[in-house]
Design a protein around this motif. Structure first.
Motif, PDB file in Angstrom:
ATOM      1  N   GLY A  48       0.807  -1.212   0.000  1.00 17.94           N
ATOM      2  CA  GLY A  48       0.000   0.000   0.000  1.00 17.94           C
ATOM      3  C   GLY A  48       0.841   1.264   0.000  1.00 17.94           C
ATOM      4  O   GLY A  48       0.514   2.243  -0.663  1.00 17.94           O
ATOM      5  N   MET A  49       1.944   1.236   0.761  1.00 20.84           N
ATOM      6  CA  MET A  49       2.798   2.426   0.862  1.00 20.84           C
ATOM      7  C   MET A  49       4.092   2.294   0.074  1.00 20.84           C
ATOM      8  O   MET A  49       4.971   3.139   0.210  1.00 20.84           O
ATOM      9  CB  MET A  49       3.101   2.704   2.330  1.00 20.84           C
ATOM     10  CG  MET A  49       1.921   3.036   3.158  1.00 20.84           C
ATOM     11  SD  MET A  49       2.430   3.365   4.829  1.00 20.84           S
ATOM     12  CE  MET A  49       0.916   3.870   5.550  1.00 20.84           C
ATOM     13  N   ASP A  50       4.220   1.211  -0.662  1.00 19.78           N
ATOM     14  CA  ASP A  50       5.389   0.958  -1.506  1.00 19.78           C
ATOM     15  C   ASP A  50       6.693   0.934  -0.703  1.00 19.78           C
ATOM     16  O   ASP A  50       7.686   1.561  -1.066  1.00 19.78           O
ATOM     17  CB  ASP A  50       5.465   1.986  -2.633  1.00 19.78           C
ATOM     18  CG  ASP A  50       6.358   1.506  -3.767  1.00 19.78           C
ATOM     19  OD1 ASP A  50       6.457   0.280  -3.953  1.00 19.78           O
ATOM     20  OD2 ASP A  50       6.962   2.355  -4.445  1.00 19.78           O
ATOM     21  N   ILE A  51       6.675   0.194   0.410  1.00 14.73           N
ATOM     22  CA  ILE A  51       7.867   0.007   1.237  1.00 14.73           C
ATOM     23  C   ILE A  51       8.448  -1.358   0.866  1.00 14.73           C
ATOM     24  O   ILE A  51       7.897  -2.399   1.219  1.00 14.73           O
ATOM     25  CB  ILE A  51       7.528   0.075   2.734  1.00 14.73           C
ATOM     26  CG1 ILE A  51       6.883   1.421   3.066  1.00 14.73           C
ATOM     27  CG2 ILE A  51       8.779  -0.136   3.580  1.00 14.73           C
ATOM     28  CD1 ILE A  51       6.359   1.530   4.468  1.00 14.73           C
ATOM     29  N   SER A  52       9.569  -1.360   0.179  1.00 15.37           N
ATOM     30  CA  SER A  52      10.077  -2.600  -0.412  1.00 15.37           C
ATOM     31  C   SER A  52      10.561  -3.611   0.618  1.00 15.37           C
ATOM     32  O   SER A  52      10.582  -4.805   0.341  1.00 15.37           O
ATOM     33  CB  SER A  52      11.196  -2.289  -1.407  1.00 15.37           C
ATOM     34  OG  SER A  52      12.296  -1.725  -0.736  1.00 15.37           O
ATOM     35  N   VAL A  53      10.960  -3.165   1.811  1.00 12.09           N
ATOM     36  CA  VAL A  53      11.417  -4.107   2.836  1.00 12.09           C
ATOM     37  C   VAL A  53      10.285  -5.018   3.280  1.00 12.09           C
ATOM     38  O   VAL A  53      10.506  -6.176   3.613  1.00 12.09           O
ATOM     39  CB  VAL A  53      11.993  -3.340   4.052  1.00 12.09           C
ATOM     40  CG1 VAL A  53      12.348  -4.267   5.182  1.00 12.09           C
ATOM     41  CG2 VAL A  53      13.191  -2.519   3.634  1.00 12.09           C
ATOM     42  N   PHE A  54       9.055  -4.497   3.265  1.00 14.56           N
ATOM     43  CA  PHE A  54       7.911  -5.260   3.730  1.00 14.56           C
ATOM     44  C   PHE A  54       7.277  -6.127   2.648  1.00 14.56           C
ATOM     45  O   PHE A  54       6.472  -7.001   2.956  1.00 14.56           O
ATOM     46  CB  PHE A  54       6.843  -4.334   4.304  1.00 14.56           C
ATOM     47  CG  PHE A  54       7.238  -3.661   5.587  1.00 14.56           C
ATOM     48  CD1 PHE A  54       8.259  -4.145   6.377  1.00 14.56           C
ATOM     49  CD2 PHE A  54       6.578  -2.532   6.011  1.00 14.56           C
ATOM     50  CE1 PHE A  54       8.621  -3.536   7.556  1.00 14.56           C
ATOM     51  CE2 PHE A  54       6.922  -1.905   7.190  1.00 14.56           C
ATOM     52  CZ  PHE A  54       7.949  -2.406   7.962  1.00 14.56           C
ATOM     53  N   MET A  55       7.592  -5.899   1.395  1.00  9.99           N
ATOM     54  CA  MET A  55       6.998  -6.670   0.304  1.00  9.99           C
ATOM     55  C   MET A  55       7.629  -8.058   0.240  1.00  9.99           C
ATOM     56  O   MET A  55       8.839  -8.201   0.290  1.00  9.99           O
ATOM     57  CB  MET A  55       7.232  -5.969  -1.026  1.00  9.99           C
ATOM     58  CG  MET A  55       6.547  -4.669  -1.179  1.00  9.99           C
ATOM     59  SD  MET A  55       6.951  -4.009  -2.797  1.00  9.99           S
ATOM     60  CE  MET A  55       6.288  -2.396  -2.676  1.00  9.99           C
ATOM     61  N   VAL A  56       6.806  -9.089   0.111  1.00  9.28           N
ATOM     62  CA  VAL A  56       7.329 -10.447   0.045  1.00  9.28           C
ATOM     63  C   VAL A  56       8.048 -10.686  -1.291  1.00  9.28           C
ATOM     64  O   VAL A  56       9.068 -11.352  -1.333  1.00  9.28           O
ATOM     65  CB  VAL A  56       6.231 -11.496   0.312  1.00  9.28           C
ATOM     66  CG1 VAL A  56       5.244 -11.578  -0.810  1.00  9.28           C
ATOM     67  CG2 VAL A  56       6.835 -12.849   0.591  1.00  9.28           C
ATOM     68  N   ASN A  57       7.537 -10.140  -2.353  1.00  9.72           N
ATOM     69  CA  ASN A  57       8.179 -10.215  -3.673  1.00  9.72           C
ATOM     70  C   ASN A  57       8.348  -8.805  -4.203  1.00  9.72           C
ATOM     71  O   ASN A  57       7.367  -8.089  -4.351  1.00  9.72           O
ATOM     72  CB  ASN A  57       7.341 -11.023  -4.667  1.00  9.72           C
ATOM     73  CG  ASN A  57       7.574 -12.489  -4.520  1.00  9.72           C
ATOM     74  OD1 ASN A  57       7.648 -12.975  -3.413  1.00  9.72           O
ATOM     75  ND2 ASN A  57       7.671 -13.191  -5.610  1.00  9.72           N
ATOM     76  N   LYS A  58       9.592  -8.459  -4.492  1.00 13.54           N
ATOM     77  CA  LYS A  58       9.867  -7.120  -5.024  1.00 13.54           C
ATOM     78  C   LYS A  58      10.183  -7.234  -6.505  1.00 13.54           C
ATOM     79  O   LYS A  58      10.875  -8.159  -6.927  1.00 13.54           O
ATOM     80  CB  LYS A  58      11.069  -6.506  -4.316  1.00 13.54           C
ATOM     81  CG  LYS A  58      10.898  -6.322  -2.831  1.00 13.54           C
ATOM     82  CD  LYS A  58      12.097  -5.648  -2.230  1.00 13.54           C
ATOM     83  CE  LYS A  58      13.167  -6.681  -1.980  1.00 13.54           C
ATOM     84  NZ  LYS A  58      14.289  -6.197  -1.214  1.00 13.54           N
ATOM     85  N   PRO A  59       9.686  -6.287  -7.301  1.00  9.78           N
ATOM     86  CA  PRO A  59      10.075  -6.290  -8.715  1.00  9.78           C
ATOM     87  C   PRO A  59      11.571  -6.026  -8.838  1.00  9.78           C
ATOM     88  O   PRO A  59      12.132  -5.210  -8.113  1.00  9.78           O
ATOM     89  CB  PRO A  59       9.270  -5.148  -9.317  1.00  9.78           C
ATOM     90  CG  PRO A  59       8.315  -4.696  -8.284  1.00  9.78           C
ATOM     91  CD  PRO A  59       8.735  -5.248  -6.980  1.00  9.78           C
ATOM     92  N   HIS A  60      12.214  -6.751  -9.734  1.00 14.79           N
ATOM     93  CA  HIS A  60      13.659  -6.614  -9.898  1.00 14.79           C
ATOM     94  C   HIS A  60      13.991  -6.645 -11.385  1.00 14.79           C
ATOM     95  O   HIS A  60      13.740  -7.644 -12.063  1.00 14.79           O
ATOM     96  CB  HIS A  60      14.377  -7.748  -9.169  1.00 14.79           C
ATOM     97  CG  HIS A  60      15.857  -7.687  -9.250  1.00 14.79           C
ATOM     98  ND1 HIS A  60      16.586  -6.735  -8.582  1.00 14.79           N
ATOM     99  CD2 HIS A  60      16.754  -8.447  -9.916  1.00 14.79           C
ATOM    100  CE1 HIS A  60      17.858  -6.930  -8.837  1.00 14.79           C
ATOM    101  NE2 HIS A  60      17.976  -7.965  -9.656  1.00 14.79           N
ATOM    102  N   GLY A  61      14.563  -5.579 -11.865  1.00 13.03           N
ATOM    103  CA  GLY A  61      14.953  -5.539 -13.274  1.00 13.03           C
ATOM    104  C   GLY A  61      13.743  -5.537 -14.192  1.00 13.03           C
ATOM    105  O   GLY A  61      12.671  -5.074 -13.839  1.00 13.03           O
ATOM    106  N   SER A  62      13.946  -6.052 -15.362  1.00 14.20           N
ATOM    107  CA  SER A  62      12.852  -6.074 -16.341  1.00 14.20           C
ATOM    108  C   SER A  62      12.117  -7.416 -16.271  1.00 14.20           C
ATOM    109  O   SER A  62      12.528  -8.412 -16.840  1.00 14.20           O
ATOM    110  CB  SER A  62      13.392  -5.848 -17.750  1.00 14.20           C
ATOM    111  OG  SER A  62      14.301  -6.868 -18.077  1.00 14.20           O
TER     112      SER A  62
END
Length: 94
Positions: A48-62
Motif C-alpha cells: 500500500g505504501m510501496d515500502i520494499s522491505v515489507f513486500m514479500v516479492n519485489k520487482p527486480h529488473g525487467s
C-alpha cells in the motif's frame, strides 16, 4: 516470465500452507496465528505504501522478482517474541 502478481500469489500460498500444516501438527499455534496476522498487516503496509522491505516479492529488473526474506523474518521474530512475553506474563500471574 510470469506476471509479478503470480509470484506474489505463490509466495502467499506457500507461506500460508506451511503455517497451516504446522498448526495442524500442533507446533507453536499461538505464535503462528500471530505471525499470520503480522504478515498480512506487513504486506498491506508494504504494497500500500510501496515500502520494499515489507513486500514479500519485489520487482527486480525487467520482469524479474526477488524474494524478501526480511518480510518473513520480521513478523516471525515478532510473533515468537510476543508469544514468549505472553508465556512469561502467564507464568508470573500464576
Amino acid at each position: 516470465m510470469f506476471p509479478h502478481w503470480i509470484y506474489i500469489a505463490l509466495s502467499f500460498i506457500s507461506i500460508f500452507a506451511v503455517s497451516f500444516i504446522c498448526m495442524k501438527k500442533g507446533w507453536h499455534i499461538r505464535a503462528l496465528v500471530i505471525f499470520l496476522v503480522l504478515f498480512i498487516m506487513e504486506q498491506l503496509i508494504g504494497y500500500g505504501m510501496d515500502i520494499s522491505v515489507f513486500m514479500v516479492n519485489k520487482p527486480h529488473g525487467s520482469g524479474g522478482t526477488t524474494l524478501s526474506f526480511g518480510s518473513i523474518v520480521i513478523p516471525l521474530f515478532l510473533a515468537f517474541l510476543i508469544d514468549y512475553a505472553v508465556k512469561l506474563l502467564k507464568k508470573t500471574t500464576e
